[in-house]
Design an enzyme around this catalytic site. Sequence first.
Site, PDB file in Angstrom:
ATOM      1  N   GLN A 106      34.418  38.304  43.543  1.00 46.42           N
ATOM      2  CA  GLN A 106      35.847  37.777  44.681  1.00 46.42           C
ATOM      3  C   GLN A 106      37.221  38.877  43.727  1.00 46.42           C
ATOM      4  OE1 GLN A 106      36.312  34.501  46.791  1.00 46.42           O
ATOM      5  NE2 GLN A 106      34.731  33.965  45.910  1.00 46.42           N
ATOM      6  N   ILE A 135      38.850  41.181  40.733  1.00 44.43           N
ATOM      7  CA  ILE A 135      39.326  42.389  40.865  1.00 44.43           C
ATOM      8  C   ILE A 135      39.757  42.111  39.267  1.00 44.43           C
ATOM      9  CG2 ILE A 135      40.653  41.731  43.148  1.00 44.43           C
ATOM     10  CD1 ILE A 135      43.286  41.541  41.514  1.00 44.43           C
ATOM     11  N   ASP A 136      39.106  41.535  38.407  1.00 47.66           N
ATOM     12  CA  ASP A 136      39.456  41.743  36.711  1.00 47.66           C
ATOM     13  C   ASP A 136      37.822  42.810  35.797  1.00 47.66           C
ATOM     14  OD1 ASP A 136      36.900  40.705  36.424  1.00 47.66           O
ATOM     15  OD2 ASP A 136      38.207  38.846  36.145  1.00 47.66           O
ATOM     16  N   HIS A 144      36.639  41.782  46.800  1.00 46.53           N
ATOM     17  CA  HIS A 144      38.110  42.344  47.348  1.00 46.53           C
ATOM     18  C   HIS A 144      37.917  43.164  46.373  1.00 46.53           C
ATOM     19  CE1 HIS A 144      38.226  37.497  48.345  1.00 46.53           C
ATOM     20  NE2 HIS A 144      37.769  38.279  49.139  1.00 46.53           N
TER      21      HIS A 144
HETATM   22  P1  OAD Z   1      40.147  30.045  43.027  1.00 51.37           P
HETATM   23  O1  OAD Z   1      41.230  30.093  42.243  1.00 51.37           O
HETATM   24  O2  OAD Z   1      40.955  30.072  44.887  1.00 51.37           O
HETATM   25  O3  OAD Z   1      39.310  28.987  42.819  1.00 51.37           O
HETATM   26  C1  OAD Z   1      38.725  28.705  41.578  1.00 51.37           C
HETATM   27  C2  OAD Z   1      37.651  27.815  41.486  1.00 51.37           C
HETATM   28  O4  OAD Z   1      36.801  28.082  40.104  1.00 51.37           O
HETATM   29  C3  OAD Z   1      38.357  26.815  41.621  1.00 51.37           C
HETATM   30  O5  OAD Z   1      37.892  25.568  42.709  1.00 51.37           O
HETATM   31  C4  OAD Z   1      38.971  26.065  40.277  1.00 51.37           C
HETATM   32  O6  OAD Z   1      37.753  24.947  40.283  1.00 51.37           O
HETATM   33  C5  OAD Z   1      37.096  26.943  39.778  1.00 51.37           C
HETATM   34  N1  OAD Z   1      37.036  26.843  37.879  1.00 51.37           N
HETATM   35  C6  OAD Z   1      38.459  27.093  36.821  1.00 51.37           C
HETATM   36  N2  OAD Z   1      37.804  27.218  36.031  1.00 51.37           N
HETATM   37  C7  OAD Z   1      36.433  27.233  35.843  1.00 51.37           C
HETATM   38  C8  OAD Z   1      35.459  26.686  35.083  1.00 51.37           C
HETATM   39  N3  OAD Z   1      36.150  27.209  33.730  1.00 51.37           N
HETATM   40  N4  OAD Z   1      34.356  26.864  34.948  1.00 51.37           N
HETATM   41  C9  OAD Z   1      34.192  26.331  36.551  1.00 51.37           C
HETATM   42  N5  OAD Z   1      34.819  26.501  37.335  1.00 51.37           N
HETATM   43  C10 OAD Z   1      35.852  26.809  37.378  1.00 51.37           C
HETATM   44  O7  OAD Z   1      40.057  31.411  43.104  1.00 51.37           O
HETATM   45  P2  OAD Z   1      38.315  32.147  44.087  1.00 51.37           P
HETATM   46  O8  OAD Z   1      37.666  31.152  44.858  1.00 51.37           O
HETATM   47  O9  OAD Z   1      38.111  33.371  43.493  1.00 51.37           O
HETATM   48  O10 OAD Z   1      41.880  37.492  45.872  1.00 51.37           O
HETATM   49  O11 OAD Z   1      39.507  32.881  45.112  1.00 51.37           O
HETATM   50  C11 OAD Z   1      39.275  33.063  45.943  1.00 51.37           C
HETATM   51  C12 OAD Z   1      40.607  34.656  46.351  1.00 51.37           C
HETATM   52  O12 OAD Z   1      41.862  34.626  46.230  1.00 51.37           O
HETATM   53  C13 OAD Z   1      40.471  36.057  45.012  1.00 51.37           C
HETATM   54  O13 OAD Z   1      39.684  36.564  45.373  1.00 51.37           O
HETATM   55  C14 OAD Z   1      41.741  36.392  44.620  1.00 51.37           C
HETATM   56  C15 OAD Z   1      42.748  35.213  46.216  1.00 51.37           C
HETATM   57  O14 OAD Z   1      43.450  35.523  46.895  1.00 51.37           O
HETATM   58  C16 OAD Z   1      42.413  39.056  45.753  1.00 51.37           C
HETATM   59  O15 OAD Z   1      43.032  39.035  44.453  1.00 51.37           O
HETATM   60  C17 OAD Z   1      42.549  39.621  46.769  1.00 51.37           C
END
Ligand code: OAD
Length: 310
Positions: free
Chosen positions: A111, A113-114, A131
């Site tokens: 997901q 975009i980096d 995405h």
């Molecule tokens: P989220 O920010 O919703 O979820 C990231 C998850 O990673 C969280 O549950 C954190 O607990 C976990 N996390 C963070 N750092 C971590 C680490 N070092 N080790 C383990 N877990 C870690 O991000 P996404 O699920 O990617 O859309 O969000 C989905 C989409 O929502 C993205 O693609 C974005 C956003 O709207 C677009 O960019 C268009």
Amino acid sequence: RRTLEQYKTIDDAAMLLKKSQNIIVITGAGISTSLGIPDFRSKNTGFYSRLRELGYQEPEEVFDIHLFDQDPTIFYRLAGNILPDLEKWSPTHEFIRLLQDKGKLLTNYTQNIDNVEAHAGIRKEKLIQCHGSWATATCRKCKYKIPGEELFPAIKAQTPAECEKCIIALAEQNPGLKRKRVSNGKKKRRNAGEFDSDSDEAYDIPQPGIMKPDITFFGEALPKEFFHRLENEDRKKVDLVIVMGTSMKVAPVSEIPNFFPKDVPHIYINRDPVNHINFDITLLGDCDTIVAELARRAGWELKHRMLPEE
Ligand code: OAD
């Protein structure tokens, strides 16, 4: 999905890694946080949490396509915070690369975009950017495409970029058009909230389109290859699913686990737990640490400079 009772522990996960041949890895922003790129929904540190602190009540609207078309300045003002400018990758990216090198990676559905996967050497045919990405940008009006990097200066300057092709086409189509004084003497809006600052005159000509990076905004369709690959290829082949660093809050990616045959084990590696999806094995904590331990227990060597020496 129903859980498979025979799998529970990290050793079960390591055993599954060793025996599986067609692994699907679903990733989110959490696999890049150790590189300094914020995720979206983590309390205090996530991009959306920060926007809330700045007073944006609905931070996801930054990526809302209808709002972008009404007023692109919101996106352009804030997107600089998540611009990719890194050539490094995390141990978790390295782990996905290791699965690829061992011939076990079926597909990485990211997901993110980096585009960090590319730096880690994950091959294009193994990667679905669900995405989209910053790699290209498209005019909202005439669909003219440019390399995404050409947009970065405008994003850094927090100013919406107008489409060069539209500007040329408009000039050609309207050679006689000049700025006109608006009859009531008032300044006329050019874009929402923006006045022509240097005179009382206003543009009274059709406007060029605004460039938008080919990130999938809310309200836009995912890339066609996402559905095609999932339905026609991966669903039949997959023998293990690993979900890492994602809150699984955004559909349709959050629906993928329900889509696979019931006997395919699912592993979840994340800092925070989820309640809305059943995983067979949940490994909570920092994903870089967990994948290193998993690799060790599988008898593999995961080398990365961000991992402590053995
Ligand atoms: P989220 O920010 O919703 O979820 C990231 C998850 O990673 C969280 O549950 C954190 O607990 C976990 N996390 C963070 N750092 C971590 C680490 N070092 N080790 C383990 N877990 C870690 O991000 P996404 O699920 O990617 O859309 O969000 C989905 C989409 O929502 C993205 O693609 C974005 C956003 O709207 C677009 O960019 C268009």
